[in-house]
Design a protein around this motif. Structure first.
Motif, PDB file in Angstrom:
ATOM      1  N   ASP A  85       0.842  -1.186   0.000  1.00  0.00           N
ATOM      2  CA  ASP A  85       0.000   0.000   0.000  1.00  0.00           C
ATOM      3  C   ASP A  85       0.885   1.247   0.000  1.00  0.00           C
ATOM      4  N   PRO A  86       0.823   2.087  -1.040  1.00  0.00           N
ATOM      5  CA  PRO A  86       1.686   3.279  -1.119  1.00  0.00           C
ATOM      6  C   PRO A  86       1.467   4.258   0.032  1.00  0.00           C
ATOM      7  N   ALA A  87       0.248   4.370   0.525  1.00  0.00           N
ATOM      8  CA  ALA A  87      -0.023   5.295   1.631  1.00  0.00           C
ATOM      9  C   ALA A  87       0.669   4.832   2.909  1.00  0.00           C
ATOM     10  N   LYS A  88       0.620   3.521   3.184  1.00  0.00           N
ATOM     11  CA  LYS A  88       1.297   2.989   4.370  1.00  0.00           C
ATOM     12  C   LYS A  88       2.807   3.157   4.242  1.00  0.00           C
ATOM     13  N   ILE A  89       3.316   2.904   3.049  1.00  0.00           N
ATOM     14  CA  ILE A  89       4.763   3.021   2.823  1.00  0.00           C
ATOM     15  C   ILE A  89       5.206   4.465   3.028  1.00  0.00           C
ATOM     16  N   ALA A  90       4.457   5.420   2.488  1.00  0.00           N
ATOM     17  CA  ALA A  90       4.801   6.833   2.646  1.00  0.00           C
ATOM     18  C   ALA A  90       4.733   7.253   4.108  1.00  0.00           C
ATOM     19  N   ASP A  91       3.743   6.753   4.835  1.00  0.00           N
ATOM     20  CA  ASP A  91       3.607   7.077   6.251  1.00  0.00           C
ATOM     21  C   ASP A  91       4.794   6.545   7.049  1.00  0.00           C
ATOM     22  N   ILE A  92       5.181   5.325   6.772  1.00  0.00           N
ATOM     23  CA  ILE A  92       6.310   4.719   7.492  1.00  0.00           C
ATOM     24  C   ILE A  92       7.605   5.443   7.156  1.00  0.00           C
ATOM     25  N   GLU A  93       7.784   5.809   5.881  1.00  0.00           N
ATOM     26  CA  GLU A  93       9.001   6.530   5.494  1.00  0.00           C
ATOM     27  C   GLU A  93       9.065   7.903   6.150  1.00  0.00           C
ATOM     28  N   SER A  94       7.926   8.598   6.224  1.00  0.00           N
ATOM     29  CA  SER A  94       7.937   9.920   6.857  1.00  0.00           C
ATOM     30  C   SER A  94       8.211   9.807   8.354  1.00  0.00           C
ATOM     31  N   ARG A  95       7.688   8.758   9.000  1.00  0.00           N
ATOM     32  CA  ARG A  95       7.987   8.543  10.426  1.00  0.00           C
ATOM     33  C   ARG A  95       9.473   8.257  10.628  1.00  0.00           C
ATOM     34  N   ALA A  96      10.033   7.460   9.728  1.00  0.00           N
ATOM     35  CA  ALA A  96      11.458   7.137   9.834  1.00  0.00           C
ATOM     36  C   ALA A  96      12.312   8.392   9.644  1.00  0.00           C
ATOM     37  N   GLN A  97      11.928   9.242   8.705  1.00  0.00           N
ATOM     38  CA  GLN A  97      12.678  10.482   8.488  1.00  0.00           C
ATOM     39  C   GLN A  97      12.557  11.406   9.693  1.00  0.00           C
ATOM     40  N   ASN A  98      11.370  11.481  10.289  1.00  0.00           N
ATOM     41  CA  ASN A  98      11.187  12.304  11.491  1.00  0.00           C
ATOM     42  C   ASN A  98      12.047  11.791  12.640  1.00  0.00           C
ATOM     43  N   LEU A  99      12.069  10.475  12.827  1.00  0.00           N
ATOM     44  CA  LEU A  99      12.901   9.904  13.887  1.00  0.00           C
ATOM     45  C   LEU A  99      14.381  10.184  13.636  1.00  0.00           C
ATOM     46  N   GLN A 100      14.793  10.061  12.380  1.00  0.00           N
ATOM     47  CA  GLN A 100      16.194  10.310  12.044  1.00  0.00           C
ATOM     48  C   GLN A 100      16.568  11.762  12.314  1.00  0.00           C
ATOM     49  N   SER A 101      15.690  12.692  11.953  1.00  0.00           N
ATOM     50  CA  SER A 101      15.994  14.102  12.189  1.00  0.00           C
ATOM     51  C   SER A 101      16.014  14.408  13.687  1.00  0.00           C
ATOM     52  N   GLN A 102      15.130  13.778  14.456  1.00  0.00           N
ATOM     53  CA  GLN A 102      15.145  13.979  15.907  1.00  0.00           C
ATOM     54  C   GLN A 102      16.443  13.456  16.510  1.00  0.00           C
ATOM     55  N   GLN A 103      16.901  12.304  16.045  1.00  0.00           N
ATOM     56  CA  GLN A 103      18.150  11.746  16.553  1.00  0.00           C
ATOM     57  C   GLN A 103      19.331  12.630  16.170  1.00  0.00           C
ATOM     58  N   ASP A 104      19.318  13.156  14.952  1.00  0.00           N
ATOM     59  CA  ASP A 104      20.391  14.051  14.526  1.00  0.00           C
ATOM     60  C   ASP A 104      20.407  15.321  15.369  1.00  0.00           C
ATOM     61  N   ASN A 105      19.225  15.862  15.657  1.00  0.00           N
ATOM     62  CA  ASN A 105      19.143  17.062  16.489  1.00  0.00           C
ATOM     63  C   ASN A 105      19.670  16.792  17.896  1.00  0.00           C
ATOM     64  N   MET A 106      19.322  15.646  18.455  1.00  0.00           N
ATOM     65  CA  MET A 106      19.798  15.315  19.793  1.00  0.00           C
ATOM     66  C   MET A 106      21.313  15.141  19.810  1.00  0.00           C
ATOM     67  N   GLN A 107      21.856  14.519  18.761  1.00  0.00           N
ATOM     68  CA  GLN A 107      23.302  14.340  18.690  1.00  0.00           C
ATOM     69  C   GLN A 107      24.005  15.680  18.526  1.00  0.00           C
ATOM     70  N   ASN A 108      23.433  16.573  17.724  1.00  0.00           N
ATOM     71  CA  ASN A 108      24.028  17.897  17.545  1.00  0.00           C
ATOM     72  C   ASN A 108      24.002  18.680  18.846  1.00  0.00           C
ATOM     73  N   MET A 109      22.897  18.599  19.571  1.00  0.00           N
ATOM     74  CA  MET A 109      22.813  19.302  20.848  1.00  0.00           C
ATOM     75  C   MET A 109      23.809  18.734  21.844  1.00  0.00           C
ATOM     76  N   HIS A 110      23.960  17.413  21.833  1.00  0.00           N
ATOM     77  CA  HIS A 110      24.895  16.765  22.746  1.00  0.00           C
ATOM     78  C   HIS A 110      26.330  17.128  22.387  1.00  0.00           C
ATOM     79  N   SER A 111      26.652  17.150  21.108  1.00  0.00           N
ATOM     80  CA  SER A 111      28.024  17.472  20.707  1.00  0.00           C
ATOM     81  C   SER A 111      28.333  18.940  20.973  1.00  0.00           C
ATOM     82  N   GLN A 112      27.353  19.819  20.808  1.00  0.00           N
ATOM     83  CA  GLN A 112      27.578  21.233  21.110  1.00  0.00           C
ATOM     84  C   GLN A 112      27.796  21.433  22.601  1.00  0.00           C
ATOM     85  N   ALA A 113      27.037  20.733  23.411  1.00  0.00           N
ATOM     86  CA  ALA A 113      27.191  20.858  24.859  1.00  0.00           C
ATOM     87  C   ALA A 113      28.543  20.308  25.299  1.00  0.00           C
TER      88      ALA A 113
END
Length: 81
Positions: free
Chosen positions: A32-60
């Motif tokens: 189902d393309p809608a399910k696939i797009a939803d899962i991909e967008s969730r994965a991208q959101n999680l990846q960006s959140q992890q990157d932000n946390m790592q950047n904040m940690h490295s800056q600190a």
């Protein structure tokens, strides 16, 4: 004979409960393309959140290490003179 049958019964129940637990979880495939797009967008959101946390940690940590290095560099320059 009772001990053997009890052991067999227990082992069969353990195997059955393990098989039941595995049937509820697992990897499912969807076309189902809608399910696939939803899962991909969730994965991208999680990846960006992890990157932000790592950047904040490295800056600190770089901020803390910068102060730490400065405090050590002052006595070294003072003792060298």
């Amino acid at each position: 004979m009772k001990k053997v049958s009890l052991a067999v019964l227990l082992s069969l129940s353990a195997v059955a409960s393990g098989a039941y637990a595995q049937s509820d979880q697992g990897v499912t495939m969807s076309t189902d393309p809608a399910k696939i797009a939803d899962i991909e967008s969730r994965a991208q959101n999680l990846q960006s959140q992890q990157d932000n946390m790592q950047n904040m940690h490295s800056q600190a940590s770089s901020h803390k290490s910068g102060h730490h290095k400065k405090s050590h560099s002052k006595p070294m320059s003072g003792s060298g003179e």
